[in-house]
Design an enzyme around this catalytic site. Structure first.
Site, short mmCIF file in Angstrom:
data_model
loop_
_atom_site.label_atom_id
_atom_site.label_comp_id
_atom_site.label_asym_id
_atom_site.label_seq_id
_atom_site.Cartn_x
_atom_site.Cartn_y
_atom_site.Cartn_z
N ASP A 7 0.89 -1.16 0.00
CA ASP A 7 0.00 0.00 0.00
C ASP A 7 0.93 1.22 0.00
OD1 ASP A 7 -2.28 1.59 0.19
OD2 ASP A 7 -2.18 1.64 2.38
N GLU A 68 -1.19 -1.16 -4.89
CA GLU A 68 -2.43 -0.42 -5.11
C GLU A 68 -2.27 0.51 -6.30
OE1 GLU A 68 -4.76 1.21 -1.71
OE2 GLU A 68 -4.75 3.04 -2.91
N ASP A 141 -2.56 1.12 6.94
CA ASP A 141 -1.75 0.85 5.74
C ASP A 141 -1.27 -0.60 5.73
OD1 ASP A 141 -1.05 4.01 5.08
OD2 ASP A 141 -1.14 3.51 7.21
#
EC number: 3.1.21.10
Lengths: 177, 177
Positions: A7, A68, A141
């Site tokens: 992430d 991501e 996260d």
């Protein structure tokens, strides 16, 4: 299948490694956050992220890296840093011939909660359940990185096999060139 | 002072090396473009850009790297790629302890043409004149990279000396740590 989920972020880059196959219980191998100081120069922050990602790749040897997918319509103040951190993660993986997959936030949410508009708490709760953890990983996260890895294991196994074959072929070509 | 200017982009990453000091005629040492195929995977494109930038750093040994500062209000379709290419350029420089400076497009235009809203042709014409070239470098990305390097040589020499001292100190610390 062992997947490192990333992430991306400059201040906190979530990382999580999950092992398993679709349809079977999954196992968390590791989870953490690569942090860089907000007052450091951008170039030095990117070097620190590179070092952190390399450590995770060295330690856990994932077969896939799921990052991501960053959209520019996100928060304008942070989106550039997110894009830059994601570039470093993709670079580290591709340099080693590890296939990189990008998943959008809504694909990840839909994969683990059933809804593309689920909130952070819901994602954290499902990651905790799916990986049979005692508590949701903190910060968010880190939980998101695990959700990315889970999403990747569950989505398109056929596509993964294809990507891996292409990557192996490219590595081979690179060696014989 | 020798500066590598980088106009970041995934498809065309402009690179230009300029040598000189403020107030004296400048010399172009090299100019070019690092290209990556639009149909390649993002991770592989970033690896190709890394390789290209590394070659320019190896060949020309710049003391500073000047990169265009990317804004998210630019063209939404290309801004993410630009941010990612710029991350790779900054990473390559910072890894070697070379100070990285970011200049906005309007700072660069103002430095070489006197107007922050100058168009591509005007920038190309001034780069040609300032470096005493026979014709404007093509494509525009290459000319923009040279303009970035010129801008960096002309702006804040005191700031450059400070940055270099900090970078030298950090490299020293890294070696003795």
């Amino acid at each position: 299948m062992r997947v490192l989920g990333v992430d991306p972020g400059l201040t906190r880059c979530g990382v999580g490694v999950v092992e398993g196959v679709a349809g079977r219980p999954l196992t968390m191998i590791g989870v953490g956050v690569v942090r860089t100081p907000a007052d450091a120069e951008l170039g030095h922050r990117l070097v620190a992220i590179e070092r952190g990602i390399e450590e995770w790749l060295d330690t856990h040897r994932p077969q896939f890296v799921a990052v991501e997918r960053v959209f520019s319509q996100h928060n304008v103040r942070t989106v550039m840093g997110t894009a830059q951190a994601s570039a470093v993660a993709m670079l580290c993986a591709s340099r080693r011939g590890i296939p990189v997959a990008l998943h959008t936030p809504s694909e990840v949410k839909a994969a683990v909660t059933g809804s593309g508009r689920a909130d952070k708490d819901q994602v954290g709760a499902m990651v905790t359940r799916l990986l049979r953890l005692d508590a949701p990983p903190k910060p968010a996260d880190a939980a998101d990185a695990l959700a990315l890895a889970i999403c990747h294991i569950w989505r398109a196994p056929a596509q993964n096999r294809l990507q891996q074959a292409v990557a192996a072929h490219r590595t081979l070509k690179g060696r014989t060139a």
